[in-house]
Design an enzyme around this catalytic site. Structure first.
Site, PDB file in Angstrom:
ATOM      1  N   HIS A 189       0.786  -1.224   0.000  1.00 30.59           N
ATOM      2  CA  HIS A 189       0.000   0.000   0.000  1.00 30.59           C
ATOM      3  C   HIS A 189       0.822   1.279   0.000  1.00 30.59           C
ATOM      4  O   HIS A 189       0.419   2.286  -0.567  1.00 30.59           O
ATOM      5  CB  HIS A 189      -1.078  -0.039   1.082  1.00 30.59           C
ATOM      6  CG  HIS A 189      -2.307  -0.636   0.509  1.00 30.59           C
ATOM      7  ND1 HIS A 189      -3.369   0.135   0.108  1.00 30.59           N
ATOM      8  CD2 HIS A 189      -2.567  -1.896   0.126  1.00 30.59           C
ATOM      9  CE1 HIS A 189      -4.255  -0.657  -0.465  1.00 30.59           C
ATOM     10  NE2 HIS A 189      -3.792  -1.903  -0.454  1.00 30.59           N
ATOM     11  N   ARG A 296     -10.570   2.512  -4.011  1.00 32.34           N
ATOM     12  CA  ARG A 296     -10.320   1.741  -2.776  1.00 32.34           C
ATOM     13  C   ARG A 296     -10.934   2.496  -1.607  1.00 32.34           C
ATOM     14  O   ARG A 296     -10.321   3.419  -1.081  1.00 32.34           O
ATOM     15  CB  ARG A 296      -8.817   1.605  -2.539  1.00 32.34           C
ATOM     16  CG  ARG A 296      -8.074   0.704  -3.492  1.00 32.34           C
ATOM     17  CD  ARG A 296      -6.622   0.562  -3.054  1.00 32.34           C
ATOM     18  NE  ARG A 296      -5.953  -0.543  -3.697  1.00 32.34           N
ATOM     19  CZ  ARG A 296      -5.239  -0.449  -4.822  1.00 32.34           C
ATOM     20  NH1 ARG A 296      -5.103   0.718  -5.423  1.00 32.34           N
ATOM     21  NH2 ARG A 296      -4.661  -1.505  -5.330  1.00 32.34           N
ATOM     22  N   ARG A 332     -15.071  -0.160  -5.112  1.00 35.24           N
ATOM     23  CA  ARG A 332     -14.928  -1.444  -4.418  1.00 35.24           C
ATOM     24  C   ARG A 332     -15.441  -1.282  -2.998  1.00 35.24           C
ATOM     25  O   ARG A 332     -15.051  -0.336  -2.309  1.00 35.24           O
ATOM     26  CB  ARG A 332     -13.457  -1.848  -4.390  1.00 35.24           C
ATOM     27  CG  ARG A 332     -13.225  -2.984  -3.409  1.00 35.24           C
ATOM     28  CD  ARG A 332     -11.842  -3.506  -3.491  1.00 35.24           C
ATOM     29  NE  ARG A 332     -10.902  -2.704  -2.722  1.00 35.24           N
ATOM     30  CZ  ARG A 332      -9.595  -2.912  -2.755  1.00 35.24           C
ATOM     31  NH1 ARG A 332      -9.085  -3.850  -3.537  1.00 35.24           N
ATOM     32  NH2 ARG A 332      -8.792  -2.189  -2.028  1.00 35.24           N
ATOM     33  N   GLU A 431      -9.621 -12.160  -7.355  1.00 31.40           N
ATOM     34  CA  GLU A 431      -8.325 -12.091  -6.659  1.00 31.40           C
ATOM     35  C   GLU A 431      -7.929 -13.444  -6.110  1.00 31.40           C
ATOM     36  O   GLU A 431      -6.830 -13.631  -5.624  1.00 31.40           O
ATOM     37  CB  GLU A 431      -8.435 -11.116  -5.468  1.00 31.40           C
ATOM     38  CG  GLU A 431      -8.850  -9.735  -5.873  1.00 31.40           C
ATOM     39  CD  GLU A 431      -9.089  -8.830  -4.685  1.00 31.40           C
ATOM     40  OE1 GLU A 431      -8.170  -8.115  -4.287  1.00 31.40           O
ATOM     41  OE2 GLU A 431     -10.228  -8.844  -4.140  1.00 31.40           O
ATOM     42  N   ASN A 454      -2.859  -8.049  -7.874  1.00 33.22           N
ATOM     43  CA  ASN A 454      -1.962  -7.880  -6.719  1.00 33.22           C
ATOM     44  C   ASN A 454      -2.154  -9.045  -5.763  1.00 33.22           C
ATOM     45  O   ASN A 454      -1.190  -9.610  -5.245  1.00 33.22           O
ATOM     46  CB  ASN A 454      -2.270  -6.578  -5.973  1.00 33.22           C
ATOM     47  CG  ASN A 454      -2.116  -5.361  -6.856  1.00 33.22           C
ATOM     48  OD1 ASN A 454      -1.538  -5.458  -7.923  1.00 33.22           O
ATOM     49  ND2 ASN A 454      -2.639  -4.233  -6.423  1.00 33.22           N
ATOM     50  N   ASP A 455      -3.410  -9.389  -5.523  1.00 34.52           N
ATOM     51  CA  ASP A 455      -3.685 -10.530  -4.660  1.00 34.52           C
ATOM     52  C   ASP A 455      -3.672 -11.845  -5.427  1.00 34.52           C
ATOM     53  O   ASP A 455      -3.176 -12.846  -4.931  1.00 34.52           O
ATOM     54  CB  ASP A 455      -5.034 -10.345  -3.944  1.00 34.52           C
ATOM     55  CG  ASP A 455      -4.896  -9.435  -2.728  1.00 34.52           C
ATOM     56  OD1 ASP A 455      -3.922  -9.599  -1.972  1.00 34.52           O
ATOM     57  OD2 ASP A 455      -5.750  -8.555  -2.543  1.00 34.52           O
ATOM     58  N   ARG A 465       2.774 -10.724  -0.897  1.00 30.92           N
ATOM     59  CA  ARG A 465       3.122  -9.551  -1.716  1.00 30.92           C
ATOM     60  C   ARG A 465       3.923  -8.514  -0.955  1.00 30.92           C
ATOM     61  O   ARG A 465       4.472  -7.582  -1.543  1.00 30.92           O
ATOM     62  CB  ARG A 465       1.844  -8.933  -2.296  1.00 30.92           C
ATOM     63  CG  ARG A 465       0.957  -8.237  -1.298  1.00 30.92           C
ATOM     64  CD  ARG A 465      -0.446  -7.992  -1.872  1.00 30.92           C
ATOM     65  NE  ARG A 465      -0.724  -6.589  -2.075  1.00 30.92           N
ATOM     66  CZ  ARG A 465      -1.943  -6.113  -2.347  1.00 30.92           C
ATOM     67  NH1 ARG A 465      -2.979  -6.934  -2.482  1.00 30.92           N
ATOM     68  NH2 ARG A 465      -2.131  -4.834  -2.513  1.00 30.92           N
ATOM     69  N   CYS A 502      -7.592  -4.467 -12.330  1.00 32.74           N
ATOM     70  CA  CYS A 502      -7.258  -3.289 -11.530  1.00 32.74           C
ATOM     71  C   CYS A 502      -6.028  -3.521 -10.667  1.00 32.74           C
ATOM     72  O   CYS A 502      -5.672  -2.684  -9.852  1.00 32.74           O
ATOM     73  CB  CYS A 502      -8.446  -2.845 -10.683  1.00 32.74           C
ATOM     74  SG  CYS A 502      -9.007  -4.117  -9.559  1.00 32.74           S
TER      75      CYS A 502
HETATM   76  C1  PEP Z   1      -5.584  -6.378  -6.120  1.00 35.88           C
HETATM   77  O1  PEP Z   1      -5.536  -7.253  -5.250  1.00 35.88           O
HETATM   78  O2  PEP Z   1      -5.098  -6.528  -7.256  1.00 35.88           O
HETATM   79  C2  PEP Z   1      -6.194  -5.081  -5.838  1.00 35.88           C
HETATM   80  C3  PEP Z   1      -6.341  -4.194  -6.784  1.00 35.88           C
HETATM   81  O3  PEP Z   1      -6.574  -4.831  -4.559  1.00 35.88           O
HETATM   82  P1  PEP Z   1      -5.581  -4.323  -3.404  1.00 35.88           P
HETATM   83  O4  PEP Z   1      -4.261  -3.995  -4.020  1.00 35.88           O
HETATM   84  O5  PEP Z   1      -6.225  -3.139  -2.772  1.00 35.88           O
HETATM   85  O6  PEP Z   1      -5.547  -5.519  -2.508  1.00 35.88           O
HETATM   86 MG    MG Z   2      -6.692  -7.052  -3.466  1.00 38.01          MG
END
Ligand code: PEP
Ligand code: MG
Length: 571
Positions: A189, A296, A332, A431, A454-455, A465, A502
């Site tokens: 983040h 977010r 989201r 995800e 990302n997840d 991650r 995303c």
């Molecule tokens: C993801 O997991 O790709 C995502 C966009 O959500 P976040 O990065 O907020 O977990």
């Molecule tokens: Mg995510």
């Protein structure tokens, strides 16, 4: 000079002095004092300095983040002026003839334990306030500097173990030229926030806090993921040149700001941006974003002492929708848990928070929190082009339950006479591998997919991650990821739905040609990636890239995929 490498988290070059954001060593010895009057004076002085610092921070938070966020500092100021806490510390110094550090620590600990054991949530929060404030006063007693990111008033590069979203939110862009951390990855983040603040950042350097002293000169190269410590004159000149070249490049990109995104062979794709707060919308529009692909909403809940009200949320959603006009805005619903903590919710510590109680799991159990958010969103829906998506969906049942709650709240609002849009698409984030695997079944019920790589990457490769030790396994181009992504896109198209992405992969220059070939419809990325992506799309042929699809999906390694794409797209 020495150099550290890390993960390039936010583009650009920063050259400035280091500012260490770390809680200093606050250990002390118990001492006997004879002159208790001057010891009490020492305490009073530390309390006064802390008070004036907190007042300034509160003002800063109010100005940059709003009244709600300033509240937390009001609570801290109350602690500092509370005679029920302060008088016992002074009494202890006088009656037991001990040093102020010891008296402060003993008394504060007693109150912290007392409050922590109370049933009442409000009182338990007071324990956290006392802990925070005590650290600041202790630092002043020990005459060690205590970091105040909000009060930085000269050009610096912030260095830290990691930056929490609230640390990052306090950084003043006017003075903070860049930052670099020990831990974190491109999708942590702090990295995401750096991109929305548009400050260069290198994360995951492992050792920056050990190797750098306060005031050292630093160069942060957020393009190639390097940090130079006390660079030579020549290096400074070289990087100043790189900085200028980057600025020129940005001007080139800016020429495409108001253009649609069209590939060489005439396919239109949608390039949209990820945001965290209504303030980020300006950046999206300035960088030519065609919509918001991921809002977010958890930032509305962070850096506060209690849950945001329905009206507060309504105002934020309405503001984003109005600013974006008829452009799509995908919001989201709350994704708290994992790396996104909320101190006032008292979530239990978990061994594997990323695999635990978070996002839709928490919202379905705490439907009071969820319903408030859904109502705020529904009420805001008439102000723009709203789409809602649920995070971390692992099963069809979760989606059905979440959608049922949404429909229930829609009905309630309608009964109350509140207007709600009838054109809200409801989709999910993909995800979790289980969802990507049975995307076909989901596609019959959802309006759209947004792939959260990302997840998805961390769950598919079982590689945290946030952990730079396993970052070598965090492979966006791994054929397993490509196959899952392809499955989701095919499933969506088979049902006449759209598929977006995303996660950060959507703005990656190696991934973009692959995704175009797989037929991805919408790409949502950091606002600063939109124009480079639009520039790249102009030179890509969708038809040519689609012809490589089977070959790519059957490759064995991420390296093979990368080398193939580099060769085909001259990168
Ligand atoms: C993801 O997991 O790709 C995502 C966009 O959500 P976040 O990065 O907020 O977990
Ligand atoms: Mg995510």
């Amino acid at each position: 000079m020495s150099q550290l490498t890390g993960i390039a988290a936010s583009n650009g070059i920063a050259i400035a002095k280091a500012y260490k954001l770390a809680i200093p060593d606050l250990s002390f010895d118990k001492k006997k004092v004879d002159d208790t009057t001057s010891e009490v004076e020492r305490l009073t002085k530390a309390l006064d300095v802390s008070t004036s610092e907190l007042e300034k921070i509160k003002e800063h938070a109010r100005a940059s983040l709003g009244d709600e966020h300033a509240e937390i500092f009001s609570a801290h100021l109350l602690v500092l002026s509370d005679p029920e806490l302060i008088n016992p510390i002074k009494d202890k110094i006088e009656t037991e003839q001990v040093n102020a550090e010891f008296a402060l620590d003993e008394t504060a600990q007693m109150f912290i334990e007392m409050f922590e054991n109370m049933e009442n949530e409000y009182m338990r929060e007071r324990a956290a306030d006392i802990k925070d404030v005590t650290k600041r006063v202790m630092a002043h007693l020990l005459e060690v500097s205590f970091p105040n990111p909000a009060l930085i008033d000269e050009e610096v590069i912030v260095i830290a173990e990691d930056l929490t979203p609230s640390d990052t939110a306090q950084l003043n862009k006017q003075f903070v030229q860049g930052f670099t951390t020990n831990i974190g990855g491109r999708t942590s983040h702090s990295a995401i926030m750096a991109r929305s603040l548009e400050i260069p950042a290198v994360v995951g350097t492992k050792a920056i806090t050990e190797q750098v002293k306060e005031g050292d000169n630093l160069i942060v190269d957020g393009i190639d993921g390097k940090v130079l410590i006390n660079p030579t004159e020549d290096e400074i000149n070289e990087y100043q040149q790189k900085q200028e070249d980057y600025e020129k490049q940005k001007q080139e990109w800016a020429k495409l700001k108001d253009e649609p995104t069209v590939t060489k062979d005439g396919t239109h794709v949608e390039l949209v941006a990820n945001i965290g707060t209504p303030n980020d919308v300006e950046g999206v529009l300035n960088h030519g974003g065609e919509g918001v692909g991921l809002y977010r909403t958890e930032f509305l809940y962070m850096g506060k002492t209690e849950l945001p009200t329905e009206d507060e949320q309504f105002d934020a959603y309405k503001s984003v929708l109005e600013q974006m006009g008829d452009k799509p805005v995908v919001v989201r619903t709350l994704d708290i848990g994992g790396d996104k903590e909320l101190s006032y919710l008292e979530l239990p510590d978990e061994m594997n928070p990323f695999l635990g109680y978070r996002a839709i799991r928490l919202c379905l159990e705490r439907d009071d929190i969820f319903r408030t958010q859904l109502r705020a969103l529904l009420r805001a829906s008439t102000y723009g082009n709203l789409k809602i998506m649920f995070p971390m969906i692992a099963t069809l049942d979760e989606f059905r339950q979440a959608k049922a709650l949404l429909l229930e709240e829609k009905e309630n609002l309608t009964k109350e006479g509140t207007e709600v849009s009838d054109n809200i698409e409801v989709g999910i984030m993909v995800e979790i591998p289980s969802t990507a695997v049975i995307a076909r079944q989901f596609a019959k019920e959802v309006d759209f997919f947004s792939i959260g790589t990302n997840d998805l990457i961390q769950y598919t490769l079982a590689a945290d991650r946030m952990n730079e030790r396993v970052s070598y396994l965090y492979q966006p181009y791994h054929p397993a990821i490509l196959n899952l992504v392809n499955n989701v896109i095919e499933a969506a198209h088979a049902e006449g739905k759209w598929a977006g992405m995303c996660g950060e992969m959507a703005g990656d220059s190696i991934a973009i040609p692959i995704l175009l070939g797989l037929g991805l419809d919408e790409y949502s990325m950091s606002a600063t990636s939109v124009l480079p992506a639009r520039t790249q799309m102009k030179d890509l042929s969708k038809e040519e890239l689609a012809s490589y699809k089977d070959q790519l999906l059957s490759m064995g390694t991420a390296d093979e995929v990368e080398a193939f794409i580099r060769e085909k797209t001259n990168q």
